[in-house]
Motif scaffolding. Structure first.
Motif, PDB file in Angstrom:
ATOM      1  N   SER A  10       0.795  -1.168   0.005  1.00  0.00           N
ATOM      2  CA  SER A  10       0.048  -0.138  -0.011  1.00  0.00           C
ATOM      3  C   SER A  10       0.825   1.329  -0.149  1.00  0.00           C
ATOM      4  O   SER A  10       0.352   2.351  -0.273  1.00  0.00           O
ATOM      5  N   SER A  11       2.093   1.462   0.258  1.00  0.00           N
ATOM      6  CA  SER A  11       2.966   2.312   0.396  1.00  0.00           C
ATOM      7  C   SER A  11       4.348   2.079  -0.122  1.00  0.00           C
ATOM      8  O   SER A  11       4.953   0.982  -0.280  1.00  0.00           O
ATOM      9  N   ARG A  12       4.810   3.192  -0.857  1.00  0.00           N
ATOM     10  CA  ARG A  12       6.182   2.833  -1.243  1.00  0.00           C
ATOM     11  C   ARG A  12       7.212   2.468  -0.258  1.00  0.00           C
ATOM     12  O   ARG A  12       8.240   1.814  -0.364  1.00  0.00           O
ATOM     13  N   ARG A  13       6.998   3.001   1.073  1.00  0.00           N
ATOM     14  CA  ARG A  13       7.940   2.520   2.044  1.00  0.00           C
ATOM     15  C   ARG A  13       7.932   1.071   2.349  1.00  0.00           C
ATOM     16  O   ARG A  13       9.060   0.584   2.304  1.00  0.00           O
ATOM     17  N   GLU A  14       6.661   0.449   2.298  1.00  0.00           N
ATOM     18  CA  GLU A  14       6.681  -0.924   2.321  1.00  0.00           C
ATOM     19  C   GLU A  14       7.251  -1.453   1.334  1.00  0.00           C
ATOM     20  O   GLU A  14       8.185  -2.509   1.569  1.00  0.00           O
ATOM     21  N   ALA A  15       7.025  -1.264   0.036  1.00  0.00           N
ATOM     22  CA  ALA A  15       7.991  -1.840  -1.003  1.00  0.00           C
ATOM     23  C   ALA A  15       9.380  -1.563  -0.973  1.00  0.00           C
ATOM     24  O   ALA A  15      10.115  -2.657  -1.047  1.00  0.00           O
ATOM     25  N   GLU A  16       9.798  -0.362  -0.558  1.00  0.00           N
ATOM     26  CA  GLU A  16      11.330  -0.340  -0.324  1.00  0.00           C
ATOM     27  C   GLU A  16      11.852  -1.287   0.797  1.00  0.00           C
ATOM     28  O   GLU A  16      13.121  -1.607   0.474  1.00  0.00           O
ATOM     29  N   LEU A  17      11.154  -1.298   1.802  1.00  0.00           N
ATOM     30  CA  LEU A  17      11.410  -2.177   2.799  1.00  0.00           C
ATOM     31  C   LEU A  17      11.714  -3.556   2.364  1.00  0.00           C
ATOM     32  O   LEU A  17      12.752  -4.232   2.806  1.00  0.00           O
ATOM     33  N   ALA A  18      10.734  -3.950   1.557  1.00  0.00           N
ATOM     34  CA  ALA A  18      10.740  -5.398   1.240  1.00  0.00           C
ATOM     35  C   ALA A  18      12.024  -5.634   0.324  1.00  0.00           C
ATOM     36  O   ALA A  18      12.735  -6.546   0.305  1.00  0.00           O
ATOM     37  N   VAL A  19      12.326  -4.843  -0.493  1.00  0.00           N
ATOM     38  CA  VAL A  19      13.568  -4.547  -1.327  1.00  0.00           C
ATOM     39  C   VAL A  19      14.639  -4.691  -0.693  1.00  0.00           C
ATOM     40  O   VAL A  19      15.575  -5.589  -0.642  1.00  0.00           O
ATOM     41  N   GLY A  39      -1.009   0.131 -11.024  1.00  0.00           N
ATOM     42  CA  GLY A  39      -1.733   0.551 -11.919  1.00  0.00           C
ATOM     43  C   GLY A  39      -1.031   1.274 -12.991  1.00  0.00           C
ATOM     44  O   GLY A  39       0.132   1.135 -13.328  1.00  0.00           O
ATOM     45  N   ASN A  40      -1.810   1.904 -13.864  1.00  0.00           N
ATOM     46  CA  ASN A  40      -1.274   2.669 -15.241  1.00  0.00           C
ATOM     47  C   ASN A  40      -0.775   4.080 -14.956  1.00  0.00           C
ATOM     48  O   ASN A  40      -0.006   4.672 -15.720  1.00  0.00           O
ATOM     49  N   GLU A  41      -1.188   4.663 -13.702  1.00  0.00           N
ATOM     50  CA  GLU A  41      -0.417   5.888 -13.432  1.00  0.00           C
ATOM     51  C   GLU A  41       0.810   5.709 -12.325  1.00  0.00           C
ATOM     52  O   GLU A  41       0.951   4.599 -11.794  1.00  0.00           O
ATOM     53  N   ASN A  42       1.595   6.911 -12.740  1.00  0.00           N
ATOM     54  CA  ASN A  42       2.877   6.962 -11.578  1.00  0.00           C
ATOM     55  C   ASN A  42       2.050   7.021 -10.100  1.00  0.00           C
ATOM     56  O   ASN A  42       1.085   7.797  -9.848  1.00  0.00           O
ATOM     57  N   SER A  43       2.530   6.363  -9.187  1.00  0.00           N
ATOM     58  CA  SER A  43       2.000   6.183  -8.018  1.00  0.00           C
ATOM     59  C   SER A  43       2.965   6.139  -6.911  1.00  0.00           C
ATOM     60  O   SER A  43       4.100   5.503  -7.033  1.00  0.00           O
ATOM     61  N   ALA A  44       3.040   6.719  -5.642  1.00  0.00           N
ATOM     62  CA  ALA A  44       3.671   6.538  -4.611  1.00  0.00           C
ATOM     63  C   ALA A  44       2.929   5.513  -3.526  1.00  0.00           C
ATOM     64  O   ALA A  44       3.129   5.440  -2.307  1.00  0.00           O
ATOM     65  N   GLY A  45       2.016   4.627  -4.240  1.00  0.00           N
ATOM     66  CA  GLY A  45       1.195   3.846  -3.055  1.00  0.00           C
ATOM     67  C   GLY A  45      -0.237   4.238  -3.013  1.00  0.00           C
ATOM     68  O   GLY A  45      -0.446   5.316  -3.779  1.00  0.00           O
ATOM     69  N   ASN A  46      -0.770   3.636  -2.225  1.00  0.00           N
ATOM     70  CA  ASN A  46      -2.387   4.214  -2.076  1.00  0.00           C
ATOM     71  C   ASN A  46      -2.607   4.598  -0.687  1.00  0.00           C
ATOM     72  O   ASN A  46      -3.569   5.088  -0.254  1.00  0.00           O
ATOM     73  N   SER A  49       2.798   7.692   3.505  1.00  0.00           N
ATOM     74  CA  SER A  49       3.992   7.028   4.152  1.00  0.00           C
ATOM     75  C   SER A  49       5.275   8.218   4.022  1.00  0.00           C
ATOM     76  O   SER A  49       5.500   9.043   3.258  1.00  0.00           O
ATOM     77  N   GLY A  50       6.037   7.796   5.178  1.00  0.00           N
ATOM     78  CA  GLY A  50       7.286   8.665   5.078  1.00  0.00           C
ATOM     79  C   GLY A  50       7.105  10.109   4.837  1.00  0.00           C
ATOM     80  O   GLY A  50       6.257  10.670   6.092  1.00  0.00           O
ATOM     81  N   GLY A  51       7.577  10.791   4.298  1.00  0.00           N
ATOM     82  CA  GLY A  51       7.794  12.434   3.997  1.00  0.00           C
ATOM     83  C   GLY A  51       6.269  12.798   3.692  1.00  0.00           C
ATOM     84  O   GLY A  51       5.934  14.292   3.733  1.00  0.00           O
ATOM     85  N   ASP A  52       5.294  12.016   3.459  1.00  0.00           N
ATOM     86  CA  ASP A  52       4.110  12.422   3.025  1.00  0.00           C
ATOM     87  C   ASP A  52       3.177  12.527   4.069  1.00  0.00           C
ATOM     88  O   ASP A  52       2.224  13.055   4.087  1.00  0.00           O
ATOM     89  N   THR A  53       3.552  11.874   5.348  1.00  0.00           N
ATOM     90  CA  THR A  53       2.719  11.881   6.535  1.00  0.00           C
ATOM     91  C   THR A  53       2.707  13.201   7.359  1.00  0.00           C
ATOM     92  O   THR A  53       3.952  13.815   7.369  1.00  0.00           O
ATOM     93  N   ALA A  54       1.755  13.609   8.092  1.00  0.00           N
ATOM     94  CA  ALA A  54       1.523  14.522   8.910  1.00  0.00           C
ATOM     95  C   ALA A  54       2.498  14.385   9.941  1.00  0.00           C
ATOM     96  O   ALA A  54       2.661  13.296  10.718  1.00  0.00           O
ATOM     97  N   THR A  55       3.155  15.485  10.412  1.00  0.00           N
ATOM     98  CA  THR A  55       3.905  15.595  11.811  1.00  0.00           C
ATOM     99  C   THR A  55       3.265  16.702  12.594  1.00  0.00           C
ATOM    100  O   THR A  55       2.386  17.536  12.325  1.00  0.00           O
ATOM    101  N   HIS A  56       4.042  16.787  13.763  1.00  0.00           N
ATOM    102  CA  HIS A  56       3.693  17.849  14.576  1.00  0.00           C
ATOM    103  C   HIS A  56       3.988  19.149  14.056  1.00  0.00           C
ATOM    104  O   HIS A  56       3.767  20.044  14.496  1.00  0.00           O
ATOM    105  N   LEU A  57       4.953  19.011  13.085  1.00  0.00           N
ATOM    106  CA  LEU A  57       5.692  20.193  12.577  1.00  0.00           C
ATOM    107  C   LEU A  57       4.984  20.616  11.083  1.00  0.00           C
ATOM    108  O   LEU A  57       5.333  21.797  10.703  1.00  0.00           O
ATOM    109  N   GLU A  58       4.761  19.626  10.296  1.00  0.00           N
ATOM    110  CA  GLU A  58       3.977  19.874   9.176  1.00  0.00           C
ATOM    111  C   GLU A  58       2.917  19.108   8.696  1.00  0.00           C
ATOM    112  O   GLU A  58       2.764  17.992   9.343  1.00  0.00           O
TER     113      GLU A  58
END
Length: 95
Positions: A10-19, A39-46, A49-58
């Motif tokens: 479901s996320s790029r992070r999981e895929a990279e961890l598997a690799v 799928g047919n489109e460029n995707s970072a997962g569904n 994760s990682g830098g796309d997730t909310a933090t207390h700063l952003e």
């Protein structure tokens, strides 16, 4: 026996961890492991994760292409290595 084992994450992070685990911990050649959008489109997962997730700063980023899961496939030419790939994929998916 030559075979290709494929799993979606479901996320790029999981895929990279598997690799990373397959290559660094189990000695698979990086040239035998492939990552792509399921799928047919460029995707970072569904899911974010990682830098796309909310933090207390952003706040959560909204510019990541979240549309399709990420596919990881591995070319395996040794039956004993198939179990390793499946175990790693199962552990990452469950985590």
């Amino acid at each position: 026996m030559n075979s290709t084992i494929e799993r979606t994450f479901s996320s790029r992070r999981e895929a990279e961890l598997a690799v990373e685990r397959l290559v660094q911990e189990h000695g698979f050649e990086r040239t035998d492991v492939f990552i792509s959008s399921a799928g047919n489109e460029n995707s970072a997962g569904n899911t974010p994760s990682g830098g796309d997730t909310a933090t207390h700063l952003e706040p959560q980023r909204t510019d990541a292409p979240l549309s399709d899961p990420i596919s990881v496939s591995v070319d395996v030419n040794d039956d004993s290595r198939v179990a390793i790939v499946n175990r790693v994929f199962d552990e990452i998916a469950a985590g």
